[in-house]
Design a protein around this motif. Sequence first.
Motif, PDB file in Angstrom:
ATOM      1  N   ASN A 156      -6.333  -5.059 -12.577  1.00  0.00           N
ATOM      2  CA  ASN A 156      -5.303  -4.277 -11.886  1.00  0.00           C
ATOM      3  C   ASN A 156      -5.827  -2.996 -11.255  1.00  0.00           C
ATOM      4  O   ASN A 156      -5.051  -2.118 -10.904  1.00  0.00           O
ATOM      5  CB  ASN A 156      -4.173  -3.929 -12.869  1.00  0.00           C
ATOM      6  CG  ASN A 156      -3.402  -5.163 -13.307  1.00  0.00           C
ATOM      7  OD1 ASN A 156      -3.216  -6.081 -12.535  1.00  0.00           O
ATOM      8  ND2 ASN A 156      -2.974  -5.178 -14.559  1.00  0.00           N
ATOM      9  N   ASP A 159      -4.211  -1.296  -8.012  1.00  0.00           N
ATOM     10  CA  ASP A 159      -3.081  -2.167  -7.671  1.00  0.00           C
ATOM     11  C   ASP A 159      -1.805  -1.340  -7.655  1.00  0.00           C
ATOM     12  O   ASP A 159      -1.187  -1.088  -8.697  1.00  0.00           O
ATOM     13  CB  ASP A 159      -2.968  -3.315  -8.675  1.00  0.00           C
ATOM     14  CG  ASP A 159      -1.821  -4.268  -8.346  1.00  0.00           C
ATOM     15  OD1 ASP A 159      -1.160  -4.067  -7.306  1.00  0.00           O
ATOM     16  OD2 ASP A 159      -1.585  -5.206  -9.142  1.00  0.00           O
ATOM     17  N   THR A 161       1.043  -2.116  -6.729  1.00  0.00           N
ATOM     18  CA  THR A 161       2.259  -2.893  -6.992  1.00  0.00           C
ATOM     19  C   THR A 161       2.504  -3.056  -8.494  1.00  0.00           C
ATOM     20  O   THR A 161       3.480  -3.689  -8.895  1.00  0.00           O
ATOM     21  CB  THR A 161       2.185  -4.290  -6.346  1.00  0.00           C
ATOM     22  OG1 THR A 161       1.163  -5.063  -6.998  1.00  0.00           O
ATOM     23  CG2 THR A 161       1.866  -4.184  -4.858  1.00  0.00           C
ATOM     24  N   SER A 163       3.827  -2.734 -12.088  1.00  0.00           N
ATOM     25  CA  SER A 163       5.130  -2.263 -12.580  1.00  0.00           C
ATOM     26  C   SER A 163       4.950  -1.432 -13.846  1.00  0.00           C
ATOM     27  O   SER A 163       3.918  -1.512 -14.530  1.00  0.00           O
ATOM     28  CB  SER A 163       6.045  -3.450 -12.879  1.00  0.00           C
ATOM     29  OG  SER A 163       5.556  -4.181 -13.985  1.00  0.00           O
ATOM     30  N   GLU A 249       7.240   5.707  -6.341  1.00  0.00           N
ATOM     31  CA  GLU A 249       8.640   5.451  -5.985  1.00  0.00           C
ATOM     32  C   GLU A 249       9.165   6.503  -5.007  1.00  0.00           C
ATOM     33  O   GLU A 249      10.054   6.219  -4.203  1.00  0.00           O
ATOM     34  CB  GLU A 249       9.507   5.442  -7.253  1.00  0.00           C
ATOM     35  CG  GLU A 249       9.153   4.320  -8.236  1.00  0.00           C
ATOM     36  CD  GLU A 249       9.903   4.451  -9.561  1.00  0.00           C
ATOM     37  OE1 GLU A 249      10.673   5.438  -9.708  1.00  0.00           O
ATOM     38  OE2 GLU A 249       9.718   3.596 -10.440  1.00  0.00           O
ATOM     39  N   GLU A 255       0.619   4.874  -1.656  1.00  0.00           N
ATOM     40  CA  GLU A 255       0.100   3.506  -1.749  1.00  0.00           C
ATOM     41  C   GLU A 255      -1.096   3.306  -0.817  1.00  0.00           C
ATOM     42  O   GLU A 255      -2.076   2.652  -1.186  1.00  0.00           O
ATOM     43  CB  GLU A 255       1.197   2.496  -1.418  1.00  0.00           C
ATOM     44  CG  GLU A 255       0.753   1.046  -1.574  1.00  0.00           C
ATOM     45  CD  GLU A 255       1.895   0.055  -1.448  1.00  0.00           C
ATOM     46  OE1 GLU A 255       1.606  -1.157  -1.418  1.00  0.00           O
ATOM     47  OE2 GLU A 255       3.063   0.495  -1.378  1.00  0.00           O
ATOM     48  N   ASP A 259      -4.723   2.041  -1.876  1.00  0.00           N
ATOM     49  CA  ASP A 259      -5.263   0.799  -1.312  1.00  0.00           C
ATOM     50  C   ASP A 259      -6.675   0.990  -0.759  1.00  0.00           C
ATOM     51  O   ASP A 259      -7.498   0.079  -0.829  1.00  0.00           O
ATOM     52  CB  ASP A 259      -4.342   0.260  -0.209  1.00  0.00           C
ATOM     53  CG  ASP A 259      -3.069  -0.361  -0.761  1.00  0.00           C
ATOM     54  OD1 ASP A 259      -3.032  -0.645  -1.977  1.00  0.00           O
ATOM     55  OD2 ASP A 259      -2.110  -0.548   0.011  1.00  0.00           O
TER      56      ASP A 259
END
Length: 323
Positions: A156, A159, A161, A163, A249, A255, A259
Amino acid sequence: MSSVLSLFAPVEADLELLSQNLKTLIGARHPILYAAAEHLFGSKGKQLRPAIVLLMARATLPNQDITPRHRRLAEITEMIHTASLVHDDVVDESILRRGMPTVHSSFSNRVAVLAGDFLFAQASWHLAYLDDLQVVKLLSEVIMDLAEGEIQQGLNHFDATLSIDAYLDKSYYKTASLMANSVKAAGVLSQAPEPLLDNLYAYGRHLGLAFQIVDDILDFTSSDAVLGKPAGSDMRQGNLTAPVLYALEEHPGLEGLIDREFSQEGDLEQALEMIDNSQGLAKSRTLAAHHAHLALEALQDLPASAPRQALMDITDYVLSRIH
């Protein structure tokens, strides 16, 4: 809140004996491993995990002395924890841990990997000689969980994304599983009834999660000197923790920085500013407090005693590290 070492007063003598035994157990036949053991166990440190095991042993045996098997379980717990740290430091290429040189930086990667392997092997050998199948299963699961957590963290990396639930799963594998299963094992050796064993497991699980979340908050809020590593080190290495996930959020632009793995000049500073200007740290504190409260609730069926009170106070101590 007093220092964590003062909370261990009911098991102070037990921990002194544990420190002596660990160095003897590890290095009896291997001079280089003894040198590594001196490095690992030479200072008392916090000894949080074996202290919790010993406190739980005493809390589940009120007005009785704990058994040699309880003491050995605490030693096994510290061996497993230390082995995982040694391997983690090699994987992460960490030069320091809590401001002290890591084993591989003091010796070599080869010695560090072998020392970690040897600690796991020693823990497994002594675990078998406890001669309790349920305890063997509980602690064997911990060793598998530690590997699972390290694999998940590797898969991960960067990552965005990920959660919060996945983060908590990984935190359970890497930190809470050892606390949960070792304190339950202490109850098994005390022949505690099954409903109480479930509560002991819940205490360790939620305390471990709270502890990890607090550590992840401190990675952003403590100074380099306190951490023994640069602030935000986990994020720099692609390990995205609760403060980052909550900040995502509010700041979608974060992000893009993740990335590209903070590869451009100023990326990291911009990311740290976004986290600081979000509810990420506040929400993480709330999450840690939630799990600390659940840990406290799990102790309600234990009879009143000094060890039980110490276990309760430890939940406060964990949260006090961020206040």
